[in-house]
Motif scaffolding. Structure first.
Motif, PDB file in Angstrom:
ATOM      1  N   SER A   1       1.960   0.006  -1.047  1.00 32.64           N
ATOM      2  CA  SER A   1       1.446  -1.355  -1.063  1.00 32.64           C
ATOM      3  C   SER A   1      -0.077  -1.379  -0.982  1.00 32.64           C
ATOM      4  O   SER A   1      -0.691  -0.519  -0.340  1.00 32.64           O
ATOM      5  N   CYS A   2      -0.659  -2.379  -1.618  1.00 26.94           N
ATOM      6  CA  CYS A   2      -2.113  -2.532  -1.631  1.00 26.94           C
ATOM      7  C   CYS A   2      -2.469  -4.009  -1.488  1.00 26.94           C
ATOM      8  O   CYS A   2      -1.966  -4.851  -2.247  1.00 26.94           O
ATOM      9  N   SER A   3      -3.340  -4.312  -0.540  1.00 33.11           N
ATOM     10  CA  SER A   3      -3.873  -5.672  -0.399  1.00 33.11           C
ATOM     11  C   SER A   3      -5.349  -5.651  -0.770  1.00 33.11           C
ATOM     12  O   SER A   3      -6.143  -4.964  -0.100  1.00 33.11           O
ATOM     13  N   PRO A   4      -5.754  -6.362  -1.815  1.00 33.29           N
ATOM     14  CA  PRO A   4      -7.149  -6.324  -2.256  1.00 33.29           C
ATOM     15  C   PRO A   4      -8.052  -7.108  -1.320  1.00 33.29           C
ATOM     16  O   PRO A   4      -7.588  -7.829  -0.432  1.00 33.29           O
ATOM     17  N   ILE A   5      -9.343  -6.962  -1.549  1.00 35.18           N
ATOM     18  CA  ILE A   5     -10.325  -7.762  -0.827  1.00 35.18           C
ATOM     19  C   ILE A   5     -10.054  -9.233  -1.136  1.00 35.18           C
ATOM     20  O   ILE A   5      -9.711  -9.579  -2.283  1.00 35.18           O
ATOM     21  N   SER A   6     -10.194 -10.080  -0.132  1.00 32.67           N
ATOM     22  CA  SER A   6      -9.933 -11.492  -0.313  1.00 32.67           C
ATOM     23  C   SER A   6     -10.754 -12.056  -1.476  1.00 32.67           C
ATOM     24  O   SER A   6     -11.970 -11.844  -1.552  1.00 32.67           O
ATOM     25  N   GLY A   7     -10.065 -12.742  -2.377  1.00 36.18           N
ATOM     26  CA  GLY A   7     -10.740 -13.318  -3.538  1.00 36.18           C
ATOM     27  C   GLY A   7     -10.736 -12.423  -4.761  1.00 36.18           C
ATOM     28  O   GLY A   7     -11.037 -12.884  -5.866  1.00 36.18           O
ATOM     29  N   HIS A   8     -10.426 -11.163  -4.596  1.00 33.88           N
ATOM     30  CA  HIS A   8     -10.340 -10.247  -5.736  1.00 33.88           C
ATOM     31  C   HIS A   8      -8.998 -10.416  -6.428  1.00 33.88           C
ATOM     32  O   HIS A   8      -7.955 -10.456  -5.780  1.00 33.88           O
ATOM     33  N   ARG A   9      -9.043 -10.451  -7.755  1.00 34.81           N
ATOM     34  CA  ARG A   9      -7.827 -10.721  -8.500  1.00 34.81           C
ATOM     35  C   ARG A   9      -7.351  -9.546  -9.337  1.00 34.81           C
ATOM     36  O   ARG A   9      -6.265  -9.579  -9.901  1.00 34.81           O
ATOM     37  N   SER A  10      -8.188  -8.522  -9.433  1.00 35.54           N
ATOM     38  CA  SER A  10      -7.825  -7.354 -10.232  1.00 35.54           C
ATOM     39  C   SER A  10      -7.565  -6.170  -9.309  1.00 35.54           C
ATOM     40  O   SER A  10      -8.356  -5.899  -8.397  1.00 35.54           O
ATOM     41  N   VAL A  11      -6.461  -5.489  -9.543  1.00 37.15           N
ATOM     42  CA  VAL A  11      -6.101  -4.309  -8.748  1.00 37.15           C
ATOM     43  C   VAL A  11      -5.794  -3.154  -9.685  1.00 37.15           C
ATOM     44  O   VAL A  11      -5.043  -3.314 -10.655  1.00 37.15           O
ATOM     45  N   SER A  12      -6.376  -2.002  -9.390  1.00 36.35           N
ATOM     46  CA  SER A  12      -6.117  -0.792 -10.162  1.00 36.35           C
ATOM     47  C   SER A  12      -5.594   0.294  -9.233  1.00 36.35           C
ATOM     48  O   SER A  12      -5.907   0.305  -8.042  1.00 36.35           O
ATOM     49  N   TRP A  13      -4.811   1.197  -9.803  1.00 39.87           N
ATOM     50  CA  TRP A  13      -4.258   2.322  -9.035  1.00 39.87           C
ATOM     51  C   TRP A  13      -4.690   3.630  -9.689  1.00 39.87           C
ATOM     52  O   TRP A  13      -4.719   3.758 -10.917  1.00 39.87           O
ATOM     53  N   TYR A  14      -4.982   4.611  -8.838  1.00 40.10           N
ATOM     54  CA  TYR A  14      -5.349   5.942  -9.276  1.00 40.10           C
ATOM     55  C   TYR A  14      -4.578   6.984  -8.477  1.00 40.10           C
ATOM     56  O   TYR A  14      -4.248   6.767  -7.314  1.00 40.10           O
ATOM     57  N   GLN A  15      -4.332   8.108  -9.135  1.00 39.68           N
ATOM     58  CA  GLN A  15      -3.730   9.253  -8.467  1.00 39.68           C
ATOM     59  C   GLN A  15      -4.787  10.341  -8.337  1.00 39.68           C
ATOM     60  O   GLN A  15      -5.472  10.648  -9.306  1.00 39.68           O
ATOM     61  N   GLN A  16      -4.908  10.912  -7.148  1.00 40.62           N
ATOM     62  CA  GLN A  16      -5.871  11.988  -6.943  1.00 40.62           C
ATOM     63  C   GLN A  16      -5.149  13.246  -6.494  1.00 40.62           C
ATOM     64  O   GLN A  16      -4.462  13.251  -5.469  1.00 40.62           O
ATOM     65  N   THR A  17      -5.296  14.312  -7.276  1.00 41.62           N
ATOM     66  CA  THR A  17      -4.730  15.611  -6.930  1.00 41.62           C
ATOM     67  C   THR A  17      -5.802  16.667  -7.090  1.00 41.62           C
ATOM     68  O   THR A  17      -6.752  16.496  -7.866  1.00 41.62           O
ATOM     69  N   PRO A  18      -5.673  17.798  -6.381  1.00 42.41           N
ATOM     70  CA  PRO A  18      -6.669  18.869  -6.520  1.00 42.41           C
ATOM     71  C   PRO A  18      -6.748  19.404  -7.951  1.00 42.41           C
ATOM     72  O   PRO A  18      -7.820  19.753  -8.416  1.00 42.41           O
ATOM     73  N   GLY A  19      -5.618  19.446  -8.629  1.00 36.11           N
ATOM     74  CA  GLY A  19      -5.603  20.039  -9.952  1.00 36.11           C
ATOM     75  C   GLY A  19      -6.056  19.107 -11.063  1.00 36.11           C
ATOM     76  O   GLY A  19      -6.772  19.516 -11.975  1.00 36.11           O
ATOM     77  N   GLN A  20      -5.678  17.853 -11.001  1.00 33.24           N
ATOM     78  CA  GLN A  20      -5.964  16.888 -12.067  1.00 33.24           C
ATOM     79  C   GLN A  20      -7.090  15.918 -11.734  1.00 33.24           C
ATOM     80  O   GLN A  20      -7.532  15.161 -12.601  1.00 33.24           O
ATOM     81  N   GLY A  21      -7.542  15.936 -10.497  1.00 28.14           N
ATOM     82  CA  GLY A  21      -8.611  15.030 -10.122  1.00 28.14           C
ATOM     83  C   GLY A  21      -8.124  13.600 -10.013  1.00 28.14           C
ATOM     84  O   GLY A  21      -6.980  13.348  -9.663  1.00 28.14           O
ATOM     85  N   LEU A  22      -9.000  12.676 -10.352  1.00 26.61           N
ATOM     86  CA  LEU A  22      -8.696  11.244 -10.267  1.00 26.61           C
ATOM     87  C   LEU A  22      -8.213  10.759 -11.623  1.00 26.61           C
ATOM     88  O   LEU A  22      -8.947  10.800 -12.604  1.00 26.61           O
ATOM     89  N   GLN A  23      -6.990  10.261 -11.650  1.00 22.71           N
ATOM     90  CA  GLN A  23      -6.418   9.781 -12.905  1.00 22.71           C
ATOM     91  C   GLN A  23      -5.945   8.345 -12.751  1.00 22.71           C
ATOM     92  O   GLN A  23      -5.288   8.006 -11.760  1.00 22.71           O
ATOM     93  N   PHE A  24      -6.255   7.548 -13.743  1.00 20.84           N
ATOM     94  CA  PHE A  24      -5.907   6.135 -13.753  1.00 20.84           C
ATOM     95  C   PHE A  24      -4.415   5.955 -14.000  1.00 20.84           C
ATOM     96  O   PHE A  24      -3.845   6.552 -14.923  1.00 20.84           O
ATOM     97  N   LEU A  25      -3.800   5.123 -13.163  1.00 21.35           N
ATOM     98  CA  LEU A  25      -2.370   4.823 -13.314  1.00 21.35           C
ATOM     99  C   LEU A  25      -2.152   3.519 -14.071  1.00 21.35           C
ATOM    100  O   LEU A  25      -1.548   3.493 -15.125  1.00 21.35           O
ATOM    101  N   PHE A  26      -2.594   2.431 -13.464  1.00 21.54           N
ATOM    102  CA  PHE A  26      -2.485   1.120 -14.120  1.00 21.54           C
ATOM    103  C   PHE A  26      -3.377   0.106 -13.440  1.00 21.54           C
ATOM    104  O   PHE A  26      -3.926   0.353 -12.370  1.00 21.54           O
ATOM    105  N   GLU A  27      -3.473  -1.052 -14.116  1.00 21.42           N
ATOM    106  CA  GLU A  27      -4.343  -2.131 -13.660  1.00 21.42           C
ATOM    107  C   GLU A  27      -3.610  -3.458 -13.829  1.00 21.42           C
ATOM    108  O   GLU A  27      -2.935  -3.677 -14.845  1.00 21.42           O
ATOM    109  N   TYR A  28      -3.761  -4.299 -12.833  1.00 25.34           N
ATOM    110  CA  TYR A  28      -3.134  -5.623 -12.871  1.00 25.34           C
ATOM    111  C   TYR A  28      -4.173  -6.708 -12.654  1.00 25.34           C
ATOM    112  O   TYR A  28      -5.124  -6.534 -11.878  1.00 25.34           O
ATOM    113  N   PHE A  29      -3.974  -7.805 -13.362  1.00 26.12           N
ATOM    114  CA  PHE A  29      -4.816  -8.983 -13.195  1.00 26.12           C
ATOM    115  C   PHE A  29      -3.938 -10.208 -13.387  1.00 26.12           C
ATOM    116  O   PHE A  29      -3.223 -10.294 -14.388  1.00 26.12           O
ATOM    117  N   SER A  30      -3.993 -11.113 -12.447  1.00 20.56           N
ATOM    118  CA  SER A  30      -3.163 -12.327 -12.512  1.00 20.56           C
ATOM    119  C   SER A  30      -1.706 -11.990 -12.809  1.00 20.56           C
ATOM    120  O   SER A  30      -1.088 -12.589 -13.698  1.00 20.56           O
TER     121      SER A  30
END
Lengths: 115, 114
Positions: free
Chosen positions: B22-51
């Motif tokens: 679960s993720c609760s954004p900063i109050s008033g923020h409407r866009s949320v993105s998720w990333y996966q971080q692993t030692p081997g692959q680094g930071l990889q974008f999962l998905f993004e939601y808006f409204s």
């Protein structure tokens, strides 16, 4: 495709000395560049960003970064390093073709500042 | 203003199980993105939601899914967990969809798959 390269896995510097963490990018169109720092067991903390305008960007905790379009670089700098600056630093880029809010990150550079 | 919050902070699961983060954004923020971080692959974008709409998706299998609620809170789900799903999952929020907007990250959820 958009990409970011951080050529150094680790940078070592003595406290009080200037530091530079390197970043080069590849993106279609204008680049929007970001630096983040990550401390152990923490999320990413925003340092600064380049959008347009002055090539020297000032950010949090005394950090600054210099945008160089001809060299496609966005190196992070600080005039005088602190031991507390030791952390993992990530450069990231967003471009028109990256897709909305998605950031493309480099592999990270570990900064070690010795007393 | 409170920052991005993520729950739980740590999670241990076994292969084949599913998990919801679960993720609760900063109050008033409407866009949320998720990333996966692993030692081997680094930071990889999962998905993004808006409204409540998924706007962008990274190159991950269909076992990874997410959603956003009307209050901008977001959840991501991973079904049929694999050992390789062990990672730090980071959520980030921005006020809107501006290309110059700064993403602010939460502390992450550390998922360990045994």
């Amino acid at each position: 495709a958009q990409s970011v390269a951080q050529p150094e896995d680790q940078v070592n510097v003595a406290e009080g000395n200037p530091l530079t963490v390197k970043c080069t990018y590849s993106v279609s169109g204008n680049p929007y560049l970001f630096w983040y720092v990550q401390y152990p067991n923490r999320g990413l903390q925003f340092l600064l960003k380049y959008i347009t305008g002055d090539n020297l960007v000032k950010g949090s905790y005394g950090f600054e970064a210099e945008f160089n379009k001809s060299q496609t670089s966005f190196h992070l700098k600080k005039p005088s390093a602190l031991v507390s600056d030791s952390a993992l630093y990530f450069c990231a880029v967003r471009g028109l073709n990256t897709g909305f809010q998605k950031l493309v990150f480099g592999t990270g550079t570990r900064l070690l500042v010795s007393p | 203003k409170a920052g991005v919050t993520q729950t739980p902070r740590y999670l241990i699961k076994t292969r084949g199980q599913q998990v919801t983060l679960s993720c609760s954004p900063i109050s008033g923020h409407r866009s949320v993105s998720w990333y996966q971080q692993t030692p081997g692959q680094g930071l990889q974008f999962l998905f993004e939601y808006f409204s409540e709409t998924q706007r962008n998706k990274g190159n991950f299998p269909g076992r990874f899914s997410g959603r956003q609620f009307s209050n901008s809170r977001s959840e991501m789900n991973v079904s049929t967990l694999e050992l390789g799903d062990s990672a730090l999952y980071l959520c980030a929020s921005t006020p809107g969809q501006g290309i110059t907007d700064t993403q602010y990250f939460g502390p992450g959820t550390r998922l360990t798959v045994l």
